[in-house]
Design a protein around this motif. Structure first.
Motif, PDB file in Angstrom:
ATOM      1  N   PRO A   1       0.813  -1.223   0.000  1.00  0.00           N
ATOM      2  CA  PRO A   1       0.000   0.000   0.000  1.00  0.00           C
ATOM      3  C   PRO A   1       0.844   1.270   0.000  1.00  0.00           C
ATOM      4  CG  PRO A   1      -0.111  -1.125   2.128  1.00  0.00           C
ATOM      5  CD  PRO A   1       0.547  -2.072   1.178  1.00  0.00           C
ATOM      6  N   GLU A   2       2.107   1.162   0.427  1.00  0.00           N
ATOM      7  CA  GLU A   2       2.997   2.325   0.373  1.00  0.00           C
ATOM      8  C   GLU A   2       3.124   2.861  -1.054  1.00  0.00           C
ATOM      9  OE1 GLU A   2       5.215  -0.522   3.319  1.00  0.00           O
ATOM     10  OE2 GLU A   2       3.693  -0.662   1.741  1.00  0.00           O
ATOM     11  N   TRP A   3       2.955   1.968  -2.030  1.00  0.00           N
ATOM     12  CA  TRP A   3       3.156   2.372  -3.421  1.00  0.00           C
ATOM     13  C   TRP A   3       2.126   3.388  -3.884  1.00  0.00           C
ATOM     14  CZ3 TRP A   3       7.576   1.946  -5.566  1.00  0.00           C
ATOM     15  CH2 TRP A   3       7.736   2.187  -6.942  1.00  0.00           C
ATOM     16  N   SER A   4       0.961   3.414  -3.282  1.00  0.00           N
ATOM     17  CA  SER A   4      -0.037   4.421  -3.650  1.00  0.00           C
ATOM     18  C   SER A   4       0.474   5.822  -3.335  1.00  0.00           C
ATOM     19  CB  SER A   4      -1.359   4.166  -2.918  1.00  0.00           C
ATOM     20  OG  SER A   4      -1.204   4.346  -1.515  1.00  0.00           O
ATOM     21  N   VAL A   5       1.380   5.932  -2.354  1.00  0.00           N
ATOM     22  CA  VAL A   5       2.032   7.200  -2.036  1.00  0.00           C
ATOM     23  C   VAL A   5       3.238   7.404  -2.949  1.00  0.00           C
ATOM     24  CG1 VAL A   5       3.207   8.518  -0.233  1.00  0.00           C
ATOM     25  CG2 VAL A   5       1.274   7.050   0.359  1.00  0.00           C
ATOM     26  N   ALA A   6       4.008   6.350  -3.171  1.00  0.00           N
ATOM     27  CA  ALA A   6       5.251   6.442  -3.942  1.00  0.00           C
ATOM     28  C   ALA A   6       5.009   6.848  -5.390  1.00  0.00           C
ATOM     29  CB  ALA A   6       5.988   5.105  -3.903  1.00  0.00           C
ATOM     30  N   GLU A   7       3.867   6.475  -5.951  1.00  0.00           N
ATOM     31  CA  GLU A   7       3.669   6.680  -7.393  1.00  0.00           C
ATOM     32  C   GLU A   7       3.632   8.141  -7.800  1.00  0.00           C
ATOM     33  OE1 GLU A   7       1.874   3.036  -9.851  1.00  0.00           O
ATOM     34  OE2 GLU A   7       0.369   4.262  -8.841  1.00  0.00           O
ATOM     35  N   VAL A   8       3.445   9.041  -6.840  1.00  0.00           N
ATOM     36  CA  VAL A   8       3.499  10.459  -7.188  1.00  0.00           C
ATOM     37  C   VAL A   8       4.882  10.837  -7.707  1.00  0.00           C
ATOM     38  CG1 VAL A   8       4.184  11.283  -4.891  1.00  0.00           C
ATOM     39  CG2 VAL A   8       2.819  12.762  -6.381  1.00  0.00           C
ATOM     40  N   PHE A   9       5.896  10.040  -7.346  1.00  0.00           N
ATOM     41  CA  PHE A   9       7.267  10.310  -7.775  1.00  0.00           C
ATOM     42  C   PHE A   9       7.658   9.523  -9.030  1.00  0.00           C
ATOM     43  CE2 PHE A   9       7.206  10.709  -3.083  1.00  0.00           C
ATOM     44  CZ  PHE A   9       7.452  12.072  -2.995  1.00  0.00           C
ATOM     45  N   VAL A  10       6.712   8.787  -9.615  1.00  0.00           N
ATOM     46  CA  VAL A  10       6.973   7.950 -10.785  1.00  0.00           C
ATOM     47  C   VAL A  10       6.246   8.532 -11.990  1.00  0.00           C
ATOM     48  CG1 VAL A  10       6.777   5.633 -11.774  1.00  0.00           C
ATOM     49  CG2 VAL A  10       7.204   5.914  -9.322  1.00  0.00           C
ATOM     50  N   ALA A  11       6.946   8.651 -13.096  1.00  0.00           N
ATOM     51  CA  ALA A  11       6.316   9.171 -14.314  1.00  0.00           C
ATOM     52  C   ALA A  11       5.139   8.284 -14.708  1.00  0.00           C
ATOM     53  CB  ALA A  11       7.334   9.229 -15.442  1.00  0.00           C
ATOM     54  N   PRO A  12       3.970   8.863 -15.028  1.00  0.00           N
ATOM     55  CA  PRO A  12       2.789   8.049 -15.368  1.00  0.00           C
ATOM     56  C   PRO A  12       3.046   7.014 -16.447  1.00  0.00           C
ATOM     57  CG  PRO A  12       2.141  10.329 -15.057  1.00  0.00           C
ATOM     58  CD  PRO A  12       3.650  10.303 -14.994  1.00  0.00           C
ATOM     59  N   VAL A  13       3.869   7.341 -17.442  1.00  0.00           N
ATOM     60  CA  VAL A  13       4.116   6.415 -18.541  1.00  0.00           C
ATOM     61  C   VAL A  13       4.871   5.176 -18.079  1.00  0.00           C
ATOM     62  CG1 VAL A  13       6.316   7.415 -19.283  1.00  0.00           C
ATOM     63  CG2 VAL A  13       4.815   6.318 -20.959  1.00  0.00           C
ATOM     64  N   ARG A  14       5.552   5.241 -16.940  1.00  0.00           N
ATOM     65  CA  ARG A  14       6.350   4.119 -16.438  1.00  0.00           C
ATOM     66  C   ARG A  14       5.612   3.276 -15.403  1.00  0.00           C
ATOM     67  NH1 ARG A  14      12.049   4.269 -16.906  1.00  0.00           N
ATOM     68  NH2 ARG A  14      12.359   3.590 -14.752  1.00  0.00           N
ATOM     69  N   ARG A  15       4.495   3.726 -14.906  1.00  0.00           N
ATOM     70  CA  ARG A  15       3.892   3.104 -13.730  1.00  0.00           C
ATOM     71  C   ARG A  15       3.500   1.649 -13.956  1.00  0.00           C
ATOM     72  NH1 ARG A  15       0.302   8.332 -11.664  1.00  0.00           N
ATOM     73  NH2 ARG A  15       2.139   9.582 -11.072  1.00  0.00           N
ATOM     74  N   ASP A  16       2.897   1.336 -15.091  1.00  0.00           N
ATOM     75  CA  ASP A  16       2.449  -0.040 -15.319  1.00  0.00           C
ATOM     76  C   ASP A  16       3.609  -1.011 -15.441  1.00  0.00           C
ATOM     77  OD1 ASP A  16      -0.183   0.615 -15.130  1.00  0.00           O
ATOM     78  OD2 ASP A  16      -0.629   0.462 -17.267  1.00  0.00           O
ATOM     79  N   ILE A  17       4.643  -0.631 -16.177  1.00  0.00           N
ATOM     80  CA  ILE A  17       5.749  -1.575 -16.350  1.00  0.00           C
ATOM     81  C   ILE A  17       6.528  -1.743 -15.061  1.00  0.00           C
ATOM     82  CG2 ILE A  17       7.530   0.061 -17.152  1.00  0.00           C
ATOM     83  CD1 ILE A  17       8.266  -2.180 -19.225  1.00  0.00           C
ATOM     84  N   VAL A  18       6.624  -0.696 -14.260  1.00  0.00           N
ATOM     85  CA  VAL A  18       7.297  -0.809 -12.969  1.00  0.00           C
ATOM     86  C   VAL A  18       6.568  -1.799 -12.077  1.00  0.00           C
ATOM     87  CG1 VAL A  18       7.803   0.420 -10.820  1.00  0.00           C
ATOM     88  CG2 VAL A  18       8.382   1.463 -13.023  1.00  0.00           C
ATOM     89  N   VAL A  19       5.255  -1.656 -11.972  1.00  0.00           N
ATOM     90  CA  VAL A  19       4.490  -2.562 -11.115  1.00  0.00           C
ATOM     91  C   VAL A  19       4.503  -3.980 -11.682  1.00  0.00           C
ATOM     92  CG1 VAL A  19       2.211  -3.046 -10.141  1.00  0.00           C
ATOM     93  CG2 VAL A  19       3.075  -0.709 -10.186  1.00  0.00           C
ATOM     94  N   ALA A  20       4.482  -4.120 -13.005  1.00  0.00           N
ATOM     95  CA  ALA A  20       4.565  -5.459 -13.598  1.00  0.00           C
ATOM     96  C   ALA A  20       5.883  -6.129 -13.230  1.00  0.00           C
ATOM     97  CB  ALA A  20       4.426  -5.368 -15.119  1.00  0.00           C
ATOM     98  N   TRP A  21       6.976  -5.381 -13.268  1.00  0.00           N
ATOM     99  CA  TRP A  21       8.288  -5.927 -12.918  1.00  0.00           C
ATOM    100  C   TRP A  21       8.332  -6.324 -11.455  1.00  0.00           C
ATOM    101  CZ3 TRP A  21      12.358  -8.466 -13.861  1.00  0.00           C
ATOM    102  CH2 TRP A  21      13.564  -8.276 -13.193  1.00  0.00           C
TER     103      TRP A  21
END
Length: 235
Positions: free
Chosen positions: A19-39
């Protein structure tokens, strides 16, 4: 279930565990979010196999299946939903496949801290090499192993504690001692921003575990945001 829905289910399963990632994603470019979580969701599959409870044979069979699957990704022959997102990435998937059997061997309690790191070193090297392709920057393999060892401690408890820490303390003391030893051995955070973010949150969980000898509730959203900000900027 459609391929898209199946992929979404794996991504959401990982988000639910972090659940921490819901906070962390503000620092991740939107275009990268899906592949990061998939990895990260793929690596969670391997972590779960390492930390299996009970009969290991089904987990070992799953490892063998994943080995075949990863080798197929080089030829665009994915069967798993995560492969739909990850197989287009040019990475050394075969090297990761070759390292998977070491996870089964690493279930045995190590003699000491360095033996624990050594047992997962081949896997850490392979993950780091592939992550350089997926996220564009290679992390320290020792950091990958530190995260695995920390997650294993918090998942399975006493069976993860090295032999040399099992003397002269109750189980809670042994758990705290191993958590502290892992934190002291943690290398400086590096790699892609997303890896630094996740590593910071793993360390946070580990520190709270070290204080209590068991998993603790998450801190406030403001605290998680500050942790993420520091990790994102390289601190």
């Amino acid at each position: 279930m459609s391929d898209s829905a199946a992929l979404d289910s794996f991504l959401e399963k990982w988000r639910a565990r972090w659940p921490e990632w819901s906070v962390a994603e503000v620092f991740v470019a939107p275009v990268r979010r899906d592949i990061v979580v998939a990895w990260f969701a793929l690596l969670q599959e391997f972590e779960d196999v390492l930390n299996i409870a009970g009969d290991p044979l089904p987990a070992d069979a799953k490892l063998a299946w994943w080995g075949e699957e990863l080798r197929g990704w080089a030829s665009q022959r994915s069967r798993h939903p995560l492969g739909r997102r990850l197989e287009p990435v040019r990475a050394d998937w075969a090297r990761l496949a070759d390292a998977l059997p070491t996870l089964a061997e690493a279930r045995t309690a190590p003699l000491d801290r360095e033996a624990g790191f050594a047992a997962l070193s081949r896997y850490g090297d392979a993950v780091a090499a592939v992550e350089s392709g997926v996220l564009g920057r290679m992390p320290a393999s020792r950091a990958i192993v530190a995260e695995m060892l920390a997650a294993r401690l918090m998942e399975v408890g006493g069976v993860a504690v090295p032999v040399n820490l099992r003397q002269g303390a109750d189980e809670a003391g042994q758990l705290r001692a191993w958590a502290t030893a892992l934190h002291e051995a943690w290398p400086p955070r590096d790699g892609a921003r997303e890896r630094r973010l996740l590593s910071a949150y793993v360390q946070g969980r580990l520190l709270r575990f070290a204080r209590r000898g068991e998993s603790a509730p998450l801190p406030s959203r403001a605290s998680l945001l500050f942790t993420g900000w520091r990790a994102a900027r390289g601190g």
